[in-house]
Design a protein around this motif. Structure first.
Motif: not given
Length: 198
Positions: A2-3, A5, A28-31, A48, A58, A60, A64
């Motif tokens: 999961r990311t 932004y 969770i990857d935080i960008v 983004n 988010l 996944d 989205h």
């Protein structure tokens, strides 16, 4: 993976705090992305994927999720073991959802209008006023330390945010001030603050 932004010191900060509080930062990857700021700084970030260039957002897999209340519901339902949400079937599920929607539909718009000093008959007819919103929060927080009773939850992160962010510019009550202080005196807040300001 999961990311999320995220832009530092923005509305997405509450979601980063939630992730820390839930103990799921490794899932969770935080960008970090840039966003346009009120002072004219920042800009839309091509990395983004939010359709309006906003945060938080988010992703996944193919799903989205946007809007803080929706992201909070999604994450706390996905990881119920954190205890920060109220999953389907929990006797406080309705109250939990109500506070998430109360934030989006009442607290944030009423606070922004109050801060900006804007009023209009259509606003008064359609939205609650600032004093009504304060009275509701004060009633609950005079009876309990947190919005859902004795246990801190994700709704406390979301709903206390504007009072912490704007400080004295947001009139409050002693019960609300004490609640905000409790919500801010958490390791997740300190970790997120350090992340956002390093």
């Amino acid at each position: 993976m999961r990311t999320l932004y995220h832009a530092s010191n923005s509305r997405s900060t509450a979601i980063v705090q939630l992730i820390e509080e839930m103990g799921i930062a490794d899932r969770i990857d935080i960008v970090n992305v840039t966003i346009p700021r009120q002072d004219g700084s920042g800009s839309h970030d091509p990395k983004n994927p939010h359709p309006e260039g906003k945060v938080p957002y988010l992703v996944d897999g193919d799903d989205h999720i946007r809007e803080r209340g929706a992201i909070i519901t999604y994450l706390t339902d996905m990881f119920p073991e954190s205890g920060l949400g109220r999953p389907p079937g929990d006797p406080q599920r309705g109250e939990y959802l109500s506070w998430l929607f109360y934030y989006q539909g009442v607290i944030e718009p009423v606070a922004i209008l109050h801060f900006a000093g804007l009023t209009h008959p259509a606003i008064q007819a359609s939205l609650r006023d600032y004093d009504t919103m304060l009275a509701r929060l004060d009633e609950v927080l005079t009876a309990h330390p947190y919005l859902l009773g004795d246990r801190f939850s994700a709704v406390d992160i979301l709903c206390s945010g504007p009072f912490a962010w704007f400080g004295d510019q947001m009139p409050s009550t002693p019960a609300i001030d004490a609640w905000v202080a409790r919500c801010q005196d958490r390791d997740s807040v300190r970790i997120t603050h350090q992340r956002d300001n390093s």
